[in-house]
Design a protein around this motif. Sequence first.
Motif, mmCIF file in Angstrom:
data_model
loop_
_atom_site.group_PDB
_atom_site.id
_atom_site.type_symbol
_atom_site.label_atom_id
_atom_site.label_comp_id
_atom_site.label_asym_id
_atom_site.label_seq_id
_atom_site.Cartn_x
_atom_site.Cartn_y
_atom_site.Cartn_z
ATOM 1 N N ARG A 187 -10.145 -0.225 0.617
ATOM 2 C CA ARG A 187 -9.365 0.397 2.087
ATOM 3 C C ARG A 187 -8.072 1.352 1.476
ATOM 4 O O ARG A 187 -7.788 2.070 2.257
ATOM 5 N N TYR A 188 -7.617 1.183 0.286
ATOM 6 C CA TYR A 188 -6.877 2.249 -0.071
ATOM 7 C C TYR A 188 -6.964 3.006 -1.377
ATOM 8 O O TYR A 188 -7.264 3.905 -1.300
ATOM 9 N N ASP A 189 -6.929 2.269 -2.533
ATOM 10 C CA ASP A 189 -7.087 2.720 -3.743
ATOM 11 C C ASP A 189 -7.274 1.827 -4.893
ATOM 12 O O ASP A 189 -6.935 0.605 -4.550
ATOM 13 N N GLU A 190 -7.408 2.136 -6.281
ATOM 14 C CA GLU A 190 -7.270 1.139 -7.177
ATOM 15 C C GLU A 190 -6.033 0.620 -7.360
ATOM 16 O O GLU A 190 -4.985 0.959 -7.164
ATOM 17 N N PRO A 191 -5.856 -1.027 -7.342
ATOM 18 C CA PRO A 191 -4.820 -1.700 -7.192
ATOM 19 C C PRO A 191 -3.829 -1.159 -8.395
ATOM 20 O O PRO A 191 -2.499 -1.238 -8.147
ATOM 21 N N SER A 192 -4.199 -0.674 -9.408
ATOM 22 C CA SER A 192 -3.152 -0.448 -10.394
ATOM 23 C C SER A 192 -2.565 1.129 -10.037
ATOM 24 O O SER A 192 -1.548 1.384 -10.622
ATOM 25 N N ARG A 193 -2.999 1.717 -9.276
ATOM 26 C CA ARG A 193 -2.516 3.089 -8.597
ATOM 27 C C ARG A 193 -1.623 2.902 -7.177
ATOM 28 O O ARG A 193 -1.315 3.681 -6.612
ATOM 29 N N LEU A 194 -1.485 1.766 -6.664
ATOM 30 C CA LEU A 194 -0.959 1.512 -5.586
ATOM 31 C C LEU A 194 0.316 0.932 -5.715
ATOM 32 O O LEU A 194 0.471 -0.240 -6.455
ATOM 33 N N SER A 195 1.109 1.399 -4.681
ATOM 34 C CA SER A 195 2.777 0.614 -4.715
ATOM 35 C C SER A 195 2.255 -0.779 -3.810
ATOM 36 O O SER A 195 1.744 -0.820 -2.777
ATOM 37 N N LEU A 196 2.777 -1.729 -4.687
ATOM 38 C CA LEU A 196 3.097 -2.924 -3.745
ATOM 39 C C LEU A 196 3.684 -2.961 -2.486
ATOM 40 O O LEU A 196 3.176 -3.749 -1.469
ATOM 41 N N LEU A 197 4.566 -2.326 -2.225
ATOM 42 C CA LEU A 197 5.324 -2.061 -0.873
ATOM 43 C C LEU A 197 4.216 -1.306 -0.016
ATOM 44 O O LEU A 197 4.257 -1.765 1.083
ATOM 45 N N TYR A 198 3.700 -0.538 -0.478
ATOM 46 C CA TYR A 198 2.525 0.217 0.317
ATOM 47 C C TYR A 198 1.657 -0.912 0.845
ATOM 48 O O TYR A 198 1.197 -0.890 2.230
ATOM 49 N N LEU A 199 0.915 -1.586 0.107
ATOM 50 C CA LEU A 199 0.107 -2.768 0.674
ATOM 51 C C LEU A 199 0.608 -3.619 1.603
ATOM 52 O O LEU A 199 -0.076 -3.938 2.566
ATOM 53 N N ALA A 200 1.845 -3.920 1.207
ATOM 54 C CA ALA A 200 2.655 -5.116 2.091
ATOM 55 C C ALA A 200 2.841 -4.262 3.425
ATOM 56 O O ALA A 200 2.823 -4.792 4.410
ATOM 57 N N GLN A 201 3.365 -3.106 3.513
ATOM 58 C CA GLN A 201 3.682 -2.436 4.461
ATOM 59 C C GLN A 201 2.510 -2.101 5.430
ATOM 60 O O GLN A 201 2.459 -2.265 6.783
ATOM 61 N N GLN A 202 1.264 -1.975 5.004
ATOM 62 C CA GLN A 202 0.073 -2.065 5.716
ATOM 63 C C GLN A 202 -0.254 -3.324 6.146
ATOM 64 O O GLN A 202 -0.900 -3.323 7.248
ATOM 65 N N ALA A 203 -0.020 -4.279 5.565
ATOM 66 C CA ALA A 203 -0.586 -5.724 5.917
ATOM 67 C C ALA A 203 0.481 -5.845 7.187
ATOM 68 O O ALA A 203 0.014 -6.777 8.120
ATOM 69 N N ARG A 204 1.725 -5.548 7.131
ATOM 70 C CA ARG A 204 2.752 -5.766 8.106
ATOM 71 C C ARG A 204 2.403 -5.045 9.355
ATOM 72 O O ARG A 204 2.126 -5.633 10.669
ATOM 73 N N VAL A 205 1.710 -3.887 9.172
ATOM 74 C CA VAL A 205 1.291 -2.867 10.329
ATOM 75 C C VAL A 205 0.189 -3.659 11.221
ATOM 76 O O VAL A 205 0.077 -3.695 12.263
#
Length: 589
Positions: A187-205
């Motif tokens: 859905r986004y990119d490799e977990p090691s390259r991803l901001s946790l806040l971004y994953l959470a923000q997308q989950a919030r959206v």
Amino acid sequence: MLSGWLRACALVMVGLVSASALAVDKPHTAIVVGGGLAGLTAAYELQNKGWQVTLLEAKPNVGGRSGLAGGEWIGNAKAQPVLNQYLDRFKLKSIPAPEYVRTPGYLIEGEYFSAADLATRQPATAEAIKRYEAAIDDIARSITDPENPAANSTLFALDQINVANWLDRLALPPTARQLINQQIRTRYDEPSRLSLLYLAQQARVNRDIDERDRRAARLPGGSVVLAEEFVKQLKVIKTNSPVSAISQDKDGVTVKVGALGYQADYVVLAVPLRALGKIQLTPALDAQHQGAIKSTNYGWHDQIMLKFKTPVWDSKARMSGEIYSNTGLGMLWIEPALKGGANAVINLSGDNARIMQSFADKQMVDQVLIRLHAFYPQARGAFTGYEIRRSSVDPSTGGAYLAFGPGQISKYWRLWEKPLQRVAFAGEHTDSLYPGTLEGALRTGQRAASQVQDLAAGKSFEPVKAAPAKAPEPAKASGGGIGGFFSNLFGGSKPEPKPAEKAPEPAPAPVPAPVMPPPAPVVEPAKPAVEPAKKAPAKKEPTKKAPVKKAPAKPAATHKAPTKAEAAKKAPAKATSDNAATPATDSKN
Ligand SMILES: Cc1cc2nc3c(=O)[nH]c(=O)nc-3n(C[C@H](O)[C@H](O)[C@H](O)COP(=O)(O)OP(=O)(O)OC[C@H]3O[C@@H](n4cnc5c(N)ncnc54)[C@H](O)[C@@H]3O)c2cc1C
């Protein structure tokens, strides 16, 4: 004497009246750079408001990245409202997705599990996936406003953490972790390259959107069909027109395509960040914008369609929608209806794609076949060919779509939403809620069109506030001062102060696999060799008609209009008479 004076007065009056009439009648002009869905939307919306618009697209066809995905699953009006508005407006009918497509499935060591199967047959894995979902939902719930995810220092600190580090602390069993990694990187990119806040923000959206609403239908022909509808409406589209420079002053903008210059009142710049970095802007962008162009993370997503004479997988497996494999196969679905035969679409994302960046297309396909063959022994014998789309090695995007890396929300949040003098920005990467999607691209086209109208009406734009004034030390934030939030988040231990790069998830040891090369450094790869069997992806720019030495008064007239057949091939290309932006005689810079 008197009559002469009266005559002079009358002439002055006429002059004034006609000048003011001209000022009222003269429509505003805009140039839209980039013919993806964002640029098309901006051009369409401005034209509908009476503006004269010229759309300049570098490639022979418009549609941009929307042409890559072929038959995307699309959300319903709840999940993707703007997309559905345009489908309705253009009377485009989508086909409802079968029920089994609407929830994800899993391929564990080649065996297919629906979510329900997983709960009964692999309860530990199912429970761990639920635990992950609950953990990310906890963070998502704490984001009050997804348009301002770093609203407090706790949330700000989450942006400094990469998702892989956070997942490590959840101590998930290996199979669950592999499946979760796969979902995140798809859905986004490799977990090691991803901001946790971004994953959470997308989950919030997406928190109030049922998973089923997000894969509710399919648009026959894919989103490129929507691009074609925009093209039918637009008056001036110039394809094969790569913009190399844009200069602006108090009177307007000049946009350069080779030696030609186009002038207009405003520009909407709707190209991905890497492409934007290649356009010379005068005045130049500030350091923050330039930093964003260079470093904003883009997820990598390559799609390979493997074609077989007959299905080689378990015919009872309803492998459609999103099937997450726990091996190097990535996410896959079966594609019987659209292309005929028995086809499997394999989506290699994140480091599963990066690890193969230096491979030629055919080598990459071989690697995937080897993995498939390990589970489905008829695979090699039944294989007939492939199609491949490698957005990851396209130098104009440097990846498939935006996926903020650690620390990047803090630095670049909503940076591109603010116009810079006469330039407004559009494109999926400029959307705060739905980046990386068709919805995001369409929304930003609408936003940029309305900003340009506001600018013309004399409005000025303030920068969007991104983050709290003072960011705390991440370690401090986890130290208990913020109640149990961080303790829950990290199982009681400290977050990493600095994101660390994680090695790619080991590909499963493929049965008679050629040795995989070590992961290549992330640099612009050599272009993969073109394979004869495949449909050539639109990577090469066509030979451009050499512009006339001295720019003609009407450059559009010299531009070759594409044929109908060309237009039907992928996204349509169109050029019409020049009636919007005024071509300038030559560049100033
Ligand atoms: C593999 C893949 C799968 C996807 N799957 C889905 C999905 O299932 N659902 C979903 O909602 N979204 C999906 N997306 C995302 C969606 O396709 C994009 O978000 C959307 O198409 C982006 O549109 P855009 O207009 O912002 O950018 P683009 O489509 O990239 O448009 C930019 C345009 O600018 C042009 N350009 C670049 N430089 C210049 C220049 N100098 N001068 C003139 N023109 C220039 C480019 O050629 C291009 O046409 C997927 C994307 C990819 C890559």
